[in-house]
Design an enzyme around this catalytic site. Structure first.
Site, PDB file in Angstrom:
ATOM      1  N   GLY A 170       0.858  -1.182   0.000  1.00 37.90           N
ATOM      2  CA  GLY A 170       0.000   0.000   0.000  1.00 37.90           C
ATOM      3  C   GLY A 170       0.890   1.226   0.000  1.00 37.90           C
ATOM      4  O   GLY A 170       2.060   1.140   0.379  1.00 37.90           O
ATOM      5  N   GLU A 187       5.370 -11.383  -5.616  1.00 37.66           N
ATOM      6  CA  GLU A 187       4.401 -11.574  -6.710  1.00 37.66           C
ATOM      7  C   GLU A 187       4.896 -11.071  -8.055  1.00 37.66           C
ATOM      8  O   GLU A 187       4.336 -11.416  -9.084  1.00 37.66           O
ATOM      9  CB  GLU A 187       3.063 -10.897  -6.351  1.00 37.66           C
ATOM     10  CG  GLU A 187       3.056  -9.370  -6.356  1.00 37.66           C
ATOM     11  CD  GLU A 187       3.555  -8.743  -5.061  1.00 37.66           C
ATOM     12  OE1 GLU A 187       4.287  -9.425  -4.313  1.00 37.66           O
ATOM     13  OE2 GLU A 187       3.236  -7.564  -4.812  1.00 37.66           O
ATOM     14  N   LYS A 224      -9.344 -12.683 -16.150  1.00 37.24           N
ATOM     15  CA  LYS A 224      -9.424 -12.813 -17.613  1.00 37.24           C
ATOM     16  C   LYS A 224      -8.732 -14.089 -18.127  1.00 37.24           C
ATOM     17  O   LYS A 224      -9.264 -14.785 -18.980  1.00 37.24           O
ATOM     18  CB  LYS A 224      -8.763 -11.581 -18.241  1.00 37.24           C
ATOM     19  CG  LYS A 224      -9.095 -11.372 -19.696  1.00 37.24           C
ATOM     20  CD  LYS A 224     -10.416 -10.666 -19.812  1.00 37.24           C
ATOM     21  CE  LYS A 224     -10.773 -10.252 -21.187  1.00 37.24           C
ATOM     22  NZ  LYS A 224     -12.021  -9.462 -21.175  1.00 37.24           N
ATOM     23  N   CYS A 269       5.430  -5.956   1.731  1.00 35.52           N
ATOM     24  CA  CYS A 269       5.729  -4.524   1.653  1.00 35.52           C
ATOM     25  C   CYS A 269       5.004  -3.755   2.769  1.00 35.52           C
ATOM     26  O   CYS A 269       5.304  -3.941   3.931  1.00 35.52           O
ATOM     27  CB  CYS A 269       5.402  -3.992   0.263  1.00 35.52           C
ATOM     28  SG  CYS A 269       6.157  -2.389  -0.047  1.00 35.52           S
ATOM     29  N   TYR A 270       4.017  -2.930   2.450  1.00 40.18           N
ATOM     30  CA  TYR A 270       3.273  -2.247   3.515  1.00 40.18           C
ATOM     31  C   TYR A 270       2.664  -3.275   4.460  1.00 40.18           C
ATOM     32  O   TYR A 270       2.617  -3.075   5.683  1.00 40.18           O
ATOM     33  CB  TYR A 270       2.164  -1.385   2.899  1.00 40.18           C
ATOM     34  CG  TYR A 270       1.309  -0.653   3.911  1.00 40.18           C
ATOM     35  CD1 TYR A 270       1.727   0.562   4.446  1.00 40.18           C
ATOM     36  CD2 TYR A 270       0.088  -1.175   4.336  1.00 40.18           C
ATOM     37  CE1 TYR A 270       0.944   1.231   5.381  1.00 40.18           C
ATOM     38  CE2 TYR A 270      -0.691  -0.517   5.269  1.00 40.18           C
ATOM     39  CZ  TYR A 270      -0.264   0.691   5.788  1.00 40.18           C
ATOM     40  OH  TYR A 270      -1.033   1.339   6.713  1.00 40.18           O
ATOM     41  N   SER A 272     -21.870  -9.861 -27.139  1.00 37.64           N
ATOM     42  CA  SER A 272     -21.220  -8.827 -27.950  1.00 37.64           C
ATOM     43  C   SER A 272     -20.183  -9.427 -28.889  1.00 37.64           C
ATOM     44  O   SER A 272     -19.733  -8.772 -29.822  1.00 37.64           O
ATOM     45  CB  SER A 272     -20.539  -7.812 -27.028  1.00 37.64           C
ATOM     46  OG  SER A 272     -19.403  -8.402 -26.421  1.00 37.64           O
ATOM     47  N   GLY A 273     -19.772 -10.665 -28.591  1.00 35.96           N
ATOM     48  CA  GLY A 273     -18.694 -11.259 -29.384  1.00 35.96           C
ATOM     49  C   GLY A 273     -17.341 -11.027 -28.723  1.00 35.96           C
ATOM     50  O   GLY A 273     -16.318 -11.520 -29.192  1.00 35.96           O
ATOM     51  N   GLY A 274     -17.323 -10.281 -27.628  1.00 36.93           N
ATOM     52  CA  GLY A 274     -16.094 -10.116 -26.852  1.00 36.93           C
ATOM     53  C   GLY A 274     -15.837 -11.398 -26.047  1.00 36.93           C
ATOM     54  O   GLY A 274     -16.707 -12.270 -25.970  1.00 36.93           O
ATOM     55  N   VAL A 275     -14.653 -11.480 -25.431  1.00 35.81           N
ATOM     56  CA  VAL A 275     -14.259 -12.716 -24.750  1.00 35.81           C
ATOM     57  C   VAL A 275     -15.249 -13.095 -23.638  1.00 35.81           C
ATOM     58  O   VAL A 275     -15.728 -14.236 -23.573  1.00 35.81           O
ATOM     59  CB  VAL A 275     -12.847 -12.568 -24.123  1.00 35.81           C
ATOM     60  CG1 VAL A 275     -12.439 -13.848 -23.402  1.00 35.81           C
ATOM     61  CG2 VAL A 275     -11.830 -12.208 -25.183  1.00 35.81           C
ATOM     62  N   ASP A 276     -15.581 -12.136 -22.780  1.00 37.74           N
ATOM     63  CA  ASP A 276     -16.375 -12.476 -21.595  1.00 37.74           C
ATOM     64  C   ASP A 276     -17.782 -12.953 -21.953  1.00 37.74           C
ATOM     65  O   ASP A 276     -18.236 -13.991 -21.481  1.00 37.74           O
ATOM     66  CB  ASP A 276     -16.481 -11.273 -20.642  1.00 37.74           C
ATOM     67  CG  ASP A 276     -15.112 -10.716 -20.287  1.00 37.74           C
ATOM     68  OD1 ASP A 276     -14.128 -11.444 -20.479  1.00 37.74           O
ATOM     69  OD2 ASP A 276     -15.042  -9.567 -19.836  1.00 37.74           O
ATOM     70  N   SER A 277     -18.463 -12.190 -22.800  1.00 40.84           N
ATOM     71  CA  SER A 277     -19.837 -12.604 -23.100  1.00 40.84           C
ATOM     72  C   SER A 277     -19.833 -13.869 -23.963  1.00 40.84           C
ATOM     73  O   SER A 277     -20.748 -14.689 -23.876  1.00 40.84           O
ATOM     74  CB  SER A 277     -20.637 -11.480 -23.761  1.00 40.84           C
ATOM     75  OG  SER A 277     -20.162 -11.175 -25.043  1.00 40.84           O
ATOM     76  N   SER A 278     -18.787 -14.079 -24.750  1.00 42.07           N
ATOM     77  CA  SER A 278     -18.716 -15.294 -25.573  1.00 42.07           C
ATOM     78  C   SER A 278     -18.540 -16.532 -24.697  1.00 42.07           C
ATOM     79  O   SER A 278     -19.208 -17.551 -24.895  1.00 42.07           O
ATOM     80  CB  SER A 278     -17.546 -15.212 -26.554  1.00 42.07           C
ATOM     81  OG  SER A 278     -17.782 -14.190 -27.490  1.00 42.07           O
ATOM     82  N   HIS A 281       8.607  -7.794  -3.049  1.00 46.18           N
ATOM     83  CA  HIS A 281       7.371  -8.256  -3.687  1.00 46.18           C
ATOM     84  C   HIS A 281       7.558  -9.635  -4.333  1.00 46.18           C
ATOM     85  O   HIS A 281       8.036  -9.718  -5.464  1.00 46.18           O
ATOM     86  CB  HIS A 281       6.931  -7.248  -4.756  1.00 46.18           C
ATOM     87  CG  HIS A 281       6.453  -5.963  -4.164  1.00 46.18           C
ATOM     88  ND1 HIS A 281       5.132  -5.750  -3.829  1.00 46.18           N
ATOM     89  CD2 HIS A 281       7.118  -4.839  -3.810  1.00 46.18           C
ATOM     90  CE1 HIS A 281       4.996  -4.539  -3.308  1.00 46.18           C
ATOM     91  NE2 HIS A 281       6.190  -3.968  -3.282  1.00 46.18           N
TER      92      HIS A 281
END
Ligand code: XMP
Length: 510
Positions: free
Chosen positions: A54, A170, A366, A81-82, A222-228, A168
């Site tokens: 943070g 990560e 994603k 870190c923080y 919509s044809g985008g990744v998520d809605s597909s 970090h």
């Protein structure tokens, strides 16, 4: 299922930490520190807690903190870190500001023991980004790593399973970051690793088959990744009871609307309604030049078209949405969004009458959504599609939208994309497209003078689209694209390449 709590104290890397944990087959949930109380943490049965970094200093008034009783829950904690400083502070240690210099970037870490750092050699590279340090170790802790500038680069209370690292783990620059997280998750928290994205697709299909049985479900595709991915998953779960409505506003890329229809209706047999609404949208957009007005008009018209379609379908039990985890994640850095703010789904729940919302992807990042899509057999060209704005080509045509201008842009854009198609993956920009400017200029073709539009080519490399670099595309590709566009697209006489990065420019031109 085992789960880890990523307790977010306002750092940049909360989502990255959660993804790193999930990559090791353990489910991680991000919660902002002031939105989850101790009793909820106890109830949720987390296997471990990670305090994120943070930007604040623990002694600053109003700095993020937590009830010290969290240390007594018997749940292992890793502070980063923080989070490391906060862990020291809550345990009775002292923090000091290391002065102006601090430590930033790659740093040599000297590790000296504890289960957490067991895999590390005496010296390795870690990634630092801090000013404050732990100056006085709390009782029960020992120092387990240091750097030239920072005596307490890591600390451990092995008995209580409390650990802090100033660096970090990560970020990929930390050589042994993965191993450190692995030790924490598996050897300290005792996780077995039961989060498996490969299995997830099957589990989700099963779950929604059960939960949505006998219900009619509507989804805006919509044809985008998520809605597909959402569409295919629900189609597997409930078949024809899922109705997908795909609104073609006439502002998609060349051939795209047909492609979406072909894949979903013909290849997968999805119950898809394609609404050809180009005329309506173009009528509303006539004479409009201001970018935000274009966005608003398209958003509103989309909702109207969708609403009309939904009305014809009779009673809808469930509205499905392709909301994903970053859309809903609680964070102090932005308001928590319950519904995806994407224009073409954002307003739907207000106008469609339904009983419940289904968001099968709301726990997934994603890359996990893509993995689920891959298991379900969604074609690569859809899974790895570039982001495409909801208002489509309207924000890539400067000035008024006309049918003619959309055609010019679709052709120029298709040529540019075709020319970039075979670039090796490591040289490929993350997003690339053509823009139709409203500048017209004189050209010459044969013996005749021409007067046509200037197209701009845009290509950016980015991790998160918050910042972006213009991509150094090889000149010969730019040359071929330019020559083909000016020769093949009558009406465009000049091509320029956009060499602006974000900030200060944005990715899109409008
Ligand atoms: P900017 O232009 O803001 O774009 O640098 C960042 C990313 O967001 C996409 N973008 C949009 N996506 N509706 C969307 O769904 C929009 O109105 C919109 N505007 C920009 C853009 O393509 C880029 O990937």
């Amino acid at each position: 299922m085992e789960k880890i709590l990523v307790l977010d104290f306002g750092g940049q890397y909360d989502q990255l930490i959660a993804r790193r944990v999930r990559e090791q087959n353990v489910y991680a949930q991000v919660r902002y520190y002031d939105r989850i109380c101790l009793s909820e943490i106890r109830k949720e049965g987390y296997r471990g807690i990670i305090f994120t970094g943070g930007p604040r200093s623990v002694y600053e008034p109003g700095a993020p903190g937590y009830d010290p009783a969290i240390l007594e829950l018997g749940i292992p904690i890793l502070g980063i870190c923080y989070g490391h400083q906060l862990l020291a502070y809550l345990s009775g240690g002292k923090i000091s500001s290391a002065g102006q210099a601090g430590e930033y970037g790659k740093t040599v870490l000297k590790a000296s023991g504890s289960l957490l750092l067991q895999d590390l050699p005496a010296e390795s590279i870690c990634w630092m980004s801090h000013r404050d340090t732990v100056a006085e170790l709390p009782a029960g802790f020992q120092i387990i790593a240091s750097t030239d500038q920072c005596t307490c680069a890591a600390m451990a209370d092995d008995q209580r399973k409390l650990y802090g690292v100033q660096f970090h783990p990560e970020v990929t620059h930390t050589e042994y970051g993965r191993q450190i997280l692995h030790r924490f998750l598996y050897d300290i928290c005792g996780c077995q690793g039961d989060w498996d994205v490969e299995d997830l697709a099957g589990r989700l299909v099963e779950r929604y088959h059960r939960e949505l049985a006998g219900k009619k479900v509507l989804l805006a595709l919509s044809g985008g990744v998520d809605s597909s991915v959402c569409a295919l998953l629900l189609h597997r779960a409930i078949g024809q009871a899922l109705v997908c409505v795909f609104v073609d506003h006439g502002l998609l890329r060349k051939g795209e609307a047909d492609e979406v229809e072909r894949i979903f209706r013909q290849q997968f047999g999805v119950n898809l309604i394609r609404v050809n609404a180009k005329e309506r949208f173009f009528e509303k957009l006539a004479g409009v030049t201001e970018p935000e007005r274009k966005r608003r008009i398209i958003g509103e018209e989309f909702i109207r078209v969708f609403e009309e379609e939904a009305k014809q379908l009779g009673h809808i039990h469930v509205l499905a949405q392709g909301t994903i985890y970053p859309d809903v994640i609680e964070s102090g850095k932005g308001a928590s969004a319950v519904i995806k703010s994407h224009h073409n789904v954002g307003g739907l729940p207000e106008v469609i009458s339904f009983e419940e919302i289904a968001e099968p992807l709301r726990d997934l990042f994603k890359d996990e959504v893509r993995a689920v899509g891959a298991v379900l057999g969604l074609p690569k060209e859809l899974l790895y599609r570039q982001p495409f704005p909801g208002p489509g080509l309207s924000v890539r045509i400067i000035g008024e939208i006309t049918s003619e201008k959309v055609s010019l842009l679709q052709e120029a854009d298709a040529i540019f994309r075709e020319e970039l198609k075979d670039l090796p993956a490591d040289q490929k920009p993350d997003q690339y497209f053509a823009v139709l400017t409203d500048t017209r200029s004189v050209g010459v073709m044969g013996d005749a003078r021409t007067y046509g539009y200037t197209a701009a080519l845009r290509a950016v490399s980015t991790d998160d689209f918050m910042t972006a670099q213009w991509t150094r595309i090889p000149y010969d590709i730019l040359e071929r694209a330019s020559s083909r566009i000016t020769n093949e697209v009558a009406g465009i006489t000049r091509v320029v390449y956009d060499i602006s990065s974000k900030p200060p420019a944005t990715v899109e031109w409008e």
